[in-house]
Enzyme design. Structure first.
Site, PDB file in Angstrom:
ATOM      1  N   ASN A  30     -10.185   0.093  -0.352  1.00  0.00           N
ATOM      2  CA  ASN A  30      -8.722   0.147  -0.275  1.00  0.00           C
ATOM      3  C   ASN A  30      -8.151  -0.430  -1.582  1.00  0.00           C
ATOM      4  OD1 ASN A  30      -6.013  -0.327   0.217  1.00  0.00           O
ATOM      5  ND2 ASN A  30      -6.320  -1.254   2.236  1.00  0.00           N
ATOM      6  N   HIS A  82      -3.437   7.238   2.977  1.00  0.00           N
ATOM      7  CA  HIS A  82      -3.827   5.967   2.348  1.00  0.00           C
ATOM      8  C   HIS A  82      -5.266   5.675   2.753  1.00  0.00           C
ATOM      9  CE1 HIS A  82      -4.028   1.919   1.075  1.00  0.00           C
ATOM     10  NE2 HIS A  82      -3.851   1.369   2.259  1.00  0.00           N
ATOM     11  N   CYS A  98       0.818  -1.227   0.000  1.00  0.00           N
ATOM     12  CA  CYS A  98       0.000   0.000   0.000  1.00  0.00           C
ATOM     13  C   CYS A  98       0.846   1.268   0.000  1.00  0.00           C
ATOM     14  CB  CYS A  98      -0.930   0.005   1.206  1.00  0.00           C
ATOM     15  SG  CYS A  98      -2.081  -1.367   1.186  1.00  0.00           S
TER      16      CYS A  98
END
Ligand code: UT7
Length: 331
Positions: free
Chosen positions: A288, A258, A118
């Site tokens: 996500n 994020h 990520c």
């Protein structure tokens, strides 16, 4: 090269692409034992985009890259390096960056993929910045593209409600002094690698019938443990990057975290004392999307006019590895 010889580098164009297929929380209610209420309350996600069966990461990366180049008014032939941050390459090799190079016809570009889960966008931005700062290249295309739906266990409700697919891209070039990427802070902790991983398919556990029967080819995550580390680490990444740029949290005009969980974003913003109106959020519509999350957010924030020339923008990312990164940009 001495520090004074390094040249400033900035984002001169942005683009993104998400698949057209929308998967809502209500759709998920029909697949696993979950509810729209649980997903909204625990994550803040309402819907996510899912790639088609025949759509790979490069198919998302390509339109994102072309949009970023168009935005920068730079033809693909001028690109000297393509970096694709991804955990879901089209195949183990050749790289997804090579696929993009072929698709956009960037015949003069060197290509490689980068894996920092990520945090891939933060890592790729810094690598691209250094290549230009050191006068090695003038134009670098940084892309984050992931199709987590392809490595998601659609029978595991604790995982499948969280993720979505997408790609974001930026073009990096030298910029005037005092602008562009001011600082970057990257970090990792391999001792915690087991709390978020895809155990199968690599050289540790190659593909086998046993692996597939044990569902080892899908993402495994101990969510609560990840959550607990994510909050202080994302705060640290933002603070350290700001410190390196001789700036303070009070200087921040826009914070782009994020997009993993609304509760994580809110906790991080609260701890950093950044008010809600200065936090960019698109998690509710994409879930996500791993490394693509901050890259898509940068593009959307730019297109929505959330960043004015001279604004201080801070990115903060965190994920598998564990890896994390903070980036400070003067827009
Ligand atoms: O991008 C990389 C970084 N990743 C992250 O940042 C993810 C970090 N973690 C999280 O976002 C959260 O931990 C989750 C959203 C994954 C889970 O939220 P949580 O509040 O930590 O829930 P939990 O895992 O403690 O589960 C609470 C309950 C459990 O039931 P019991 O044991 O209390 O009866 C779960 O079985 O919720 C249950 N549960 C669900 N219920 C309905 C877990 N998933 C679901 C679901 N729908 N989808």
């Amino acid at each position: 090269m001495t520090k004074d010889k390094l040249r400033p580098v900035g984002i001169v164009g942005t683009g993104s692409y998400t698949p057209s297929k929308v998967l809502t929380n209500f759709d998920l209610e029909k697949i696993v034992d979950t509810s729209d209420e649980w997903i909204r309350q625990r994550t803040g996600i309402v819907e996510r985009r899912i790639a088609k069966d025949d759509e790979a990461s490069s198919d998302l990366a390509t339109p994102a890259a072309l949009a970023a180049l168009k935005d920068a008014n730079i033809p693909p032939s001028k690109v000297e390096m393509i970096i694709v941050a991804t955990v879901t390459p089209d195949m183990t090799f050749p790289t997804t960056a090579c696929m993009v190079q072929k698709n956009i016809v960037a015949e003069h570009a060197a290509c490689f993929d980068l894996l920092a889960a990520c945090s891939g966008f933060s890592y790729a931005l810094e690598v691209g910045r250094q290549l230009i700062a050191a006068h090695t290249y003038k134009t670098v295309l940084v892309i984050s593209a992931d199709t987590l739906s392809k490595i998601t266990d659609w029978t595991d409700r604790s995982i499948c409600v969280l993720f979505g697919d997408g790609a974001g891209a930026v073009v990096l070039q030298p910029v005037e002094k005092g602008r562009g990427i001011l600082s970057s802070y990257l970090g990792a902790d391999g001792s915690q690698s087991d709390i978020l991983q895809l155990p199968g398919g690599g050289s540790r556990n190659p593909v086998s019938q046993k692996l597939i029967d044990e569902r080892g080819h899908y993402i495994k995550m101990r969510g609560q443990e990840v959550f607990k580390i994510a909050v202080p680490t994302m705060c640290k990444a933002a603070r350290k990057a700001l410190h390196l740029a001789n700036l303070d949290v009070s200087d921040v005009d826009l914070f782009i975290p994020h997009q993993a969980n609304m509760r994580i974003i809110e906790s991080v913003a609260k701890r950093l004392h950044i008010p809600r109106e200065k936090v960019f959020i698109n998690l509710y519509k994409y879930g996500n999307s791993s490394s693509a999350s901050t890259a898509i957010a940068v593009d959307e924030a730019a297109k929505e006019g959330r960043m004015k020339k001279g604004d201080i923008v801070v990115l903060s990312s965190f994920g598998g590895g564990l890896c994390w990164g903070g980036t400070v940009i003067r827009w």
